[in-house]
Scaffold this active site. Sequence first.
Site, PDB file in Angstrom:
ATOM      1  N   CYS A  43       0.877  -1.177   0.000  1.00 49.19           N
ATOM      2  CA  CYS A  43       0.000   0.000   0.000  1.00 49.19           C
ATOM      3  C   CYS A  43       0.909   1.219   0.000  1.00 49.19           C
ATOM      4  O   CYS A  43       1.551   1.504   1.014  1.00 49.19           O
ATOM      5  CB  CYS A  43      -0.889  -0.037   1.245  1.00 49.19           C
ATOM      6  SG  CYS A  43      -1.965   1.392   1.412  1.00 49.19           S
ATOM      7  N   HIS A  46      -2.029  -5.001 -10.411  1.00 45.77           N
ATOM      8  CA  HIS A  46      -2.651  -3.830 -11.033  1.00 45.77           C
ATOM      9  C   HIS A  46      -2.906  -4.074 -12.514  1.00 45.77           C
ATOM     10  O   HIS A  46      -2.041  -4.630 -13.201  1.00 45.77           O
ATOM     11  CB  HIS A  46      -1.749  -2.606 -10.877  1.00 45.77           C
ATOM     12  CG  HIS A  46      -1.682  -2.101  -9.472  1.00 45.77           C
ATOM     13  ND1 HIS A  46      -2.534  -1.148  -8.971  1.00 45.77           N
ATOM     14  CD2 HIS A  46      -0.878  -2.467  -8.440  1.00 45.77           C
ATOM     15  CE1 HIS A  46      -2.246  -0.939  -7.695  1.00 45.77           C
ATOM     16  NE2 HIS A  46      -1.253  -1.731  -7.344  1.00 45.77           N
ATOM     17  N   GLU A  99      -9.992   0.367  -6.598  1.00 48.04           N
ATOM     18  CA  GLU A  99      -9.133  -0.545  -5.844  1.00 48.04           C
ATOM     19  C   GLU A  99      -9.816  -1.878  -5.510  1.00 48.04           C
ATOM     20  O   GLU A  99     -10.988  -1.906  -5.133  1.00 48.04           O
ATOM     21  CB  GLU A  99      -8.680   0.095  -4.522  1.00 48.04           C
ATOM     22  CG  GLU A  99      -7.675   1.196  -4.704  1.00 48.04           C
ATOM     23  CD  GLU A  99      -6.964   1.522  -3.407  1.00 48.04           C
ATOM     24  OE1 GLU A  99      -6.892   0.650  -2.527  1.00 48.04           O
ATOM     25  OE2 GLU A  99      -6.479   2.666  -3.281  1.00 48.04           O
ATOM     26  N   CYS A 112      -4.191   6.256  -5.059  1.00 47.69           N
ATOM     27  CA  CYS A 112      -3.643   4.911  -4.853  1.00 47.69           C
ATOM     28  C   CYS A 112      -2.159   4.953  -5.214  1.00 47.69           C
ATOM     29  O   CYS A 112      -1.820   5.178  -6.397  1.00 47.69           O
ATOM     30  CB  CYS A 112      -4.377   3.890  -5.723  1.00 47.69           C
ATOM     31  SG  CYS A 112      -3.756   2.202  -5.499  1.00 47.69           S
ATOM     32  N   GLY A 117      -1.018   2.077  -7.280  1.00 52.65           N
ATOM     33  CA  GLY A 117      -1.658   2.252  -8.588  1.00 52.65           C
ATOM     34  C   GLY A 117      -0.933   3.279  -9.436  1.00 52.65           C
ATOM     35  O   GLY A 117      -0.764   3.110 -10.653  1.00 52.65           O
TER      36      GLY A 117
HETATM   37  N1  LIG Z   1      -4.405   2.366  -1.507  1.00 51.41           N
HETATM   38  C1  LIG Z   1      -3.190   1.566  -1.629  1.00 51.41           C
HETATM   39  C2  LIG Z   1      -3.409   0.335  -2.448  1.00 51.41           C
HETATM   40  C3  LIG Z   1      -4.079  -0.701  -1.667  1.00 51.41           C
HETATM   41  C4  LIG Z   1      -4.104  -1.908  -2.513  1.00 51.41           C
HETATM   42  C5  LIG Z   1      -5.291  -2.758  -2.210  1.00 51.41           C
HETATM   43  N2  LIG Z   1      -6.524  -2.152  -2.699  1.00 51.41           N
HETATM   44  C6  LIG Z   1      -5.109  -4.089  -2.877  1.00 51.41           C
HETATM   45  O1  LIG Z   1      -6.064  -4.871  -2.806  1.00 51.41           O
HETATM   46  O2  LIG Z   1      -4.028  -4.333  -3.439  1.00 51.41           O
HETATM   47  C7  LIG Z   1      -2.019   2.330  -2.180  1.00 51.41           C
HETATM   48  O3  LIG Z   1      -1.959   3.536  -1.946  1.00 51.41           O
HETATM   49  O4  LIG Z   1      -1.154   1.696  -2.816  1.00 51.41           O
END
Ligand SMILES: N[C@H](CCC[C@H](N)C(=O)O)C(=O)O
Length: 277
Positions: free
Chosen positions: A75, A161, A210, A219, A222
């Site tokens: 994250c 991703h 997400e 993200c 992301g």
């Molecule tokens: N908000 C997070 C990503 C969380 C990833 C999560 N949603 C997953 O299932 O991989 C970030 O800033 O990288």
Amino acid sequence: MLLHFTKMHGLGNDFMVVDLVTQRARLRDEQIRQLADRRFGIGFDQLLVVEPPRDPDMDFRYRIYNADGSEVENCGNGARCFARFVRDQRLTHKREIHVETAGGPLTLVMREDGQVTVDMGNPCFAPEALPFDAAEDRPLHRLEVGGETLEIGTVSMGNPHAVLRVDSVDTAPVERLGPMIEHHPRFPRRVNVGFMQVVSPHEIRLRVFERGSGETLACGTGACAAVASGMRQGLLENPVTVHLRGGDLSIDWPGGDAPLLMTGPAERVFEGRIALA
Ligand SMILES: N[C@H](CCC[C@H](N)C(=O)O)C(=O)O
């Protein structure tokens, strides 16, 4: 049992942060879902848990749970808030912090200007790293979604991703395509879905639907994945500014088998205590 927590965000991607170095608690999936609820609970995109390291060479272990209770590998926005949290809580005085995550080791550097630079490790395009069901590794894969044939980039930043190029993030079909791609059968462990608008070789706009949390205001992983995929497609050049709905991140990646650096803010909102059922 009263659990102390800190509410934080990275560009509006918001977190409940819990120190399990000085506290002891076990949080079950159902409890995490209740705590994540924006009406019946505290409300957050992810829960970040600070634990003692298992590897003596590391400073902390960092575990991440989505709003649906699923534990994930990495994250990016959370990593910056993690660095701010452990220093504010005086769990460390270091400016360079080494943490274990399920997605691999991270190095977090607290900068003089209060922003945090995270070495996010090397982007990995191998389909099996996500995992993604594909015959070979390619910059773009065709994906049949709801009767449409889309072309997506696929990248692992420790977490999976899919990156879809769009003409404008303002009109991108995030709510319609996000869930369909997140749950697509070719992603056995689901996937985070980035909608990328290329503004120039050094600038993109991005929205992310997400895995396990829905669309967030930002993200970090992301942003890293979109830049890595865009560079691999020859659309972007290092460095890249990523404009997310919650603000901007700076990404520095020379390409190839090299670590990707992400820099951005980390903010505290409030501290609290909550009784755990
Ligand atoms: N908000 C997070 C990503 C969380 C990833 C999560 N949603 C997953 O299932 O991989 C970030 O800033 O990288």
